[in-house]
Each structure stands twice: as C-alpha cells, then as structure tokens.
Enzyme design. Structure first.
Site, PDB file in Angstrom:
ATOM      1  N   ASP A   1       1.037  -1.246   0.004  1.00 37.48           N
ATOM      2  CA  ASP A   1      -0.397   0.278   0.036  1.00 37.48           C
ATOM      3  C   ASP A   1       1.073   1.429  -0.039  1.00 37.48           C
ATOM      4  OD1 ASP A   1      -2.681   1.768   0.213  1.00 37.48           O
ATOM      5  OD2 ASP A   1      -1.622   1.721   2.160  1.00 37.48           O
TER       6      ASP A   1
ATOM      7  N   SER B   1      -9.320  26.875   4.611  1.00 40.62           N
ATOM      8  CA  SER B   1      -8.712  27.256   6.718  1.00 40.62           C
ATOM      9  C   SER B   1      -8.799  28.466   6.161  1.00 40.62           C
ATOM     10  CB  SER B   1      -8.015  26.781   7.402  1.00 40.62           C
ATOM     11  OG  SER B   1      -6.741  26.122   6.777  1.00 40.62           O
TER      12      SER B   1
END
EC number: 7.2.2.6
Length: 670
Positions: free
Chosen positions: A293, A367
């Site tokens: 992975d 943000s």
C-alpha cells in the site's frame, strides 16, 4: 557456539529437556520416541546382563534423547526470555475512564473493556490497546519496538493505533480501548514467542511423515538383520541391534526439527516482526510478488508540505506569512506540516490582534483567518478559486500553470489567497503537498528485485500521482485507483498463476487483501482491523522489513533442508561404517568394505552411538542460528546444500566414529 549455548542458557533449558522425556511429549516426534523406546529396552537388557557395553550404550541412548529435547528446550527458552521482558509492560496501571456523562473516573487497567474511552496525558502509560479518537501526541513505543525515537499518534487516518504499555511523552489523547484484559497485543505476542500457540507447518508435518517412514524402514532392516545373522550362525545381541537401529534412523534432523521451526519464529521476533504462525514464516520464504500500500507504507502516512510557489509579482514573504497564519487553525496533518515547513522561514509571524481563526472543514475545503478588513484563505484550488471569483477576482495564468505543475508531479496543490476590505481577492501562490517516500526505499526495492521478488504498489490515487510515486520509489509495477476489491482480485490472479503473494498494509481498507495474501504483514502503526487481518505484524512499521522476513523464511527452509540432507547422508555413512564391522565374522566378504578398520564390533557400535548423540549437540547452534541465506538461483542453493551438507554428512561419521573408536577401544571390558 558459546554465544548460543552458554552454561546459564543450558542450565535453564535442562529441566525442560528432562520433562520432555515423558513419552507423551515425544509422540509428536516419532524418531525420538523410537530412540527412547530403544533406551528403555537397552536399560532392561543391561540390568539383566550387566556389561560395560550394555551400560555404555544405554547411557548414550538416554543422552541422545536428552540432547534432542535440549535443542527444542533451548529454542523455547529463548522465546520465554523475550516474553519475560514483555511482561514488564503489563504492570497494572490506573486509567482515567470517561463516563457517559463526560466525567472522568479512575479505574484499574484490568477493569477496562472494549469501547471504553480513556484519557492519557504526557508522562502517563497507555493502559490498553486502542485507537486514538481525540488529539495528537508523541508516544514512546521503545518497550515494544525497541526503537528509541518517539512516534506520533493522532486521531483519524491510519496512524491512530496505540499499544498498551507504551508511554505518552507529550500532549493529551483520548483512546478507545479495542481489547479486553488478557487479549491485548502484548498478551498475544507473549503467547506466540513462548511457543504455546505454535502449530506445526505443512512442511514440518510432511517431513515428520518422511522421518517416520524412514524409521519404519530401518526397523524392518534391523529385524531382518537379526534373522539373517541368526541363520548365518552368528547371532547379533538384541542390545546391539537396538543401538544399531538408533544409529541408522534419522535422529539428527528428528531431534532438531522442532528447534528449527521455533528458532525461525524467534528470529522474526528479534527483528520486531510478530508472526502469528510458523506457516506464515515458511510462506515468506517462497514469496514471488509483494504488494505494498502506498500511503503509510511506501510513503509517510500523510502528505507533507514540500515547497511554496508564489505568483509572479507577489513577494515570497507575503505568501509565506499568509500560508503560515492560515494554517494555524488547520488541525489536519497537512496543515501542521505547512506550519512545520514555514515557521523557520518566518518564525516571528503572528496573527493580528483580534484575529478570528477559520478552521478547516470538509465543506469549505479551506482554512484561514479574519482580522478586521483582511481575510486570508488556504485550501483546495477549486474551493479557494471559487472564493476569489465570488469577490470579483481572477485567476492568473501563472497560478493555473503552477497548479497543473504540482498535479502533474503527483502532488496536491493548495492555493493561498487574501482579500482586504471590499477589494477583489487576489491569489498569492501555491503550497505543494506531496507524498514523501520513506528514506532508503529505492535501495531496498533493488534488493527485493535481486531476490526475484516483483514489487507492486497499490493505491487509490489517480494514475498520474501513482506513476510519479512509483518512479521515485523504484517499484516494478503499480495499481492505481485501487479499491479493496481491486487489491483482492490482483492477489487472487497472482495466486492463480502459482505465485506466492505477500501484502504490506496499514489501513482498514487493506484488511481484505492482508487476509487473502499468503503473507500479510500489517504495520504496527496501522489500524486494529489491519493488524487482525494479517498473519504478521511489523512493530517498526517498516515495509521494507519484508526483505528480512523473506530472508528468514528462506533461511528456515534452507536450514531444514540442509540439516535433513546432512542427517540422511550421515545415516548412509554410518550404515557403511558400522555394518561391515558388525558382520565381518559371519560374512568375511564384508571385510573389503571395512575401510575404517574399527577395533571390534563392540567398539564400532558404541562409537557410533556416542557420535550419534554428540552430533546433535554440535548442530544445535546451527539450528538456532540458521543456515545463512545468499540471494541466488535455486540450482546454486541446491548445489551448495549438497556439496556442504551432503558431502559433510558423508564424511563426518567416518572421521568421528574412527576417532571415537580409538578412544572407546581403550575401555576395559570391550
């Protein structure tokens, strides 16, 4: 040999070896059970008709059984020594459990159950295995992994798992307990290293069947020899035939077989890899394909800020200040990495008085902060671009080019913009987030390639990003935009082609593939689901550790094959060394085969019995350490095996028995 078999270690293992003399304990090793039966028989015969030969043979047959048990006992003892150090982690601690009403109550760690929430602060020990659900903290896991460097554990993502007994070094976290008392990761680890759950592998079972068959054959041979000798008028005493049987059956590998398997798992534990079964260790030795992975395995768990690219005409200092301050309210790992990257460049940057932080949210995908008439935003290119357009601003071509440049390289662009008063917002530049490949990956993948293992990176990223990371890491192939089902299909396809597949992963989405793979190595930093699905857990969370896992697996198989070759060759040599001396009186024609010129039939059989016992002791260190593995073609390994252990097994008995015969022949009464 001294390092592996020091006197203290032998003294600790000896009581266990004596307990294993119980015939019920030897049922699993038929070869050694036959040796013990032979020892009992010679004991009875020596008692009925005392003689130097009778009692000498009896003593050495019992020592043969004891030495065989000693090999397994030493291997088990090394695991128990490791387990003893792990038990230090299990000292009961006081946990602060959060109640349904939000209050904290102090309870002993043994009272915790799955699902309980506990609060752990700096300096406190984590009371049980669990997942961080609130906060982020630096954790000392050296008691489990042996690594002195602290690790970061945070809520969300694939770096949330914590192990009971480790210590929080900074900050405060809330942990959801995932195991009941007695079922923790450390508990399972103790059970495994002690060997209490070690099951025999198919290879080991098959070898035991072979050894049992060879033993049965030699029983028939010895019985036949008794009738032949009696018919020829030169009967052979039953005591001598019992000793001969023990010398001819494959006692060497029979005595060392269990020790080899236990030592293989023990070597993994010493490298901070916990194998759930011996079967997994053996399978690792035959791995052809490795699936890894990407996130958290090949790369670090989260994307990190790599650089900032300002729009032409915008001072770099303006972009750095805006990106830094806009990230102060961003509690995501990516936001924290921006602060970490840019703080050294503008360590004196500070929010204006009265500024209001705007936290990152999945809805706005941005943000920032508001300070009077000034507004600053940082976030996804589409989100911030939309905010700029709503104010009447435009996106300059240079910024769009920077966004495309970052995307093409496999990175993630975060756009920074600001607005003052009613003026249109302006775009300042781009923060380049990238998956950072862990150090040394390319070199380790080169090693895997040299071992004949093909590496495949599997990721949910798009093909462009996946290709960029794969090229940087040096893997052989890549599977992009992979779902858990895609990973499963790939593993099954490789297995259908006759290949052994290993899978490294750390996320819940990796769990199905870890369960399907022949060798599933879960990272200790990963989720509980991943660790439960795999059949190995890497405590250091280093995916390239599979190189060592494969080497140990191959070492286990090679060691077993080498000692089996030595044992069989040993038996052949003993057969031709002893029989001519025993039957030369009845069959003078055999004198031509008596090349060793042993002193007498009695000294021949006693020398062979003594050699048979001592060779087990001599090979215990090799069984525990393992035969060294060097990457190379199978035919080269087989050739080395035959030349070193096959020829060695043939020569050793001739030399050893002859030297012992020179000593034994001096004994009075022989």
């Amino acid at each position: 040999m001294n390092a592996l078999l020091d006197p203290a270690q032998l003294a600790t293992a000896l009581p266990g070896a004596v307990r294993k003399l119980d015939p019920r304990a030897l049922l699993a090793t038929p070869v050694m059970l036959v040796v013990e039966i032979g020892a009992v028989l010679t004991t009875v015969l020596a008692a009925l008709d005392p003689s130097v030969l009778g009692w000498s043979v009896t003593a050495w047959l019992w020592l043969t059984v004891l030495f065989g048990n000693l090999a397994e006992s030493v291997a088990e003892g090394r695991g128990k020594a490791q387990a003893a150090s792990l038990r230090a982690l299990q000292s009961e601690t006081t946990a602060r459990r959060r109640t349904a009403g939000g209050h904290l109550e102090e309870v002993p760690s043994t009272a915790l159950r799955v699902g309980d929430l506990v609060v752990v602060e700096a300096g406190e020990r984590i009371p049980g295995d669990g997942d961080v659900v609130e906060g982020v903290a630096s954790v000392d896991e050296s008691a489990v992994t042996g690594e002195s460097a602290p690790v970061i554990r945070e809520s969300g993502g694939d770096r949330c798992a914590v192990t009971g007994g480790t210590t929080v070094l900074s900050d405060r976290i809330v942990v959801r307990i995932t195991s009941n008392p007695g079922q923790s990761f450390v508990d399972r680890m103790i059970g495994l290293v002690e060997g209490s759950e070690r099951q025999r592998t198919p290879n080991e079972i098959a070898l035991n069947v072979l050894l049992g068959a060879l033993t049965a054959v030699f029983v028939v041979v010895c019985v036949t020899l008794w009738f032949v000798a009696d018919f020829a008028g030169a009967p052979v005493p039953v005591l001598v035939l019992a000793a001969l049987l023990v010398c001819l059956i494959p006692t060497t590998i029979g005595a060392l077989l269990s020790a080899i398997g236990i030592a293989g798992m023990d070597r993994l534990v010493r490298r901070n890899v916990l194998a759930m079964s011996g079967r997994a260790v053996e399978a690792a030795g035959d791995v052809d394909v490795l699936l890894l992975d990407k996130t958290g395995t090949i790369t670090y768990g989260n994307r990190r800020a790599h650089e900032v690219l300002e729009v032409p005409g915008v001072p770099r200092a303006d972009l750095v200040e805006a990106a830094l301050l806009a990230s102060l309210a961003d509690e995501t790992p990516e936001g924290r990495s921006i602060v970490e990257l840019l703080t050294p460049e503008q360590s004196d940057a500070a929010l204006p008085a009265g500024a209001t932080l705007v936290p990152f949210s999945a809805t706005t995908r941005s943000s920032g902060f508001d300070a009077g008439e000034r507004q600053v935003r940082k976030g996804a290119a589409s989100a911030v671009g939309g905010w700029v357009r709503e104010s009447g601003g435009t996106e300059p071509p240079a910024l769009l080019a920077a966004v495309e440049q970052v995307s093409a390289s496999g990175g993630t662009p975060l756009v920074v913009a600001e607005r003052v008063g009613d003026a249109p917002a302006r775009l300042l530049g781009v923060v380049h987030l990238k998956d950072v490949v862990k150090e040394g990956m390319r070199e380790r993948f080169d090693e895997l390639r040299a071992m004949g293992i093909r590496t495949v990176m599997v990721t949910g990223d798009n093909a462009v990003t996946a290709a960029a990371i794969a090229a940087e890491a040096g893997v052989d192939d890549v599977l992009a935009e992979a779902t858990p089902e895609d990973k499963m299909r790939l593993i099954r396809r490789e297995q259908a082609g006759g290949r052994m597949v290993a899978m490294c992963g750390d996320g819940t989405n990796d769990a199905p593939a870890l369960a399907q793979a022949d060798v599933g190595v879960a990272m200790n930093t990963g989720t509980t689901a991943a660790k439960e699905a795999g059949n190995m857990v890497d405590l250091d969370s280093d995916p390239t550790k599979l190189i060592e896992v494969v080497e140990i697996g191959k070492q286990l198989l090679i060691t077993r094959g080498a000692l089996t070759t030595f044992s069989v060759a040993n038996d052949v040599a003993k057969y031709f060394a002893i029989l001519p001396a025993l039957f030369v009186v009845a069959f003078p024609q055999l004198d031509v085969l008596n090349v060793m010129r042993l002193s007498s039939p009695e000294s021949a059989i006693l020398s062979a019995v003594v050699f048979n016992a001592l060779v087990i002791v001599a090979l215990i260190p090799l069984a525990l350490r393992g035969v060294s593995y060097r990457p190379g073609p199978a035919d080269a390994l087989l050739r080395r095996n035959l030349l070193v252990y096959g020829v060695g097994g043939l020569v050793a008995p001739f030399v050893g028995i002859k030297l012992l015969d020179l000593v034994v022949s001096l004994l009075p009464g022989l």
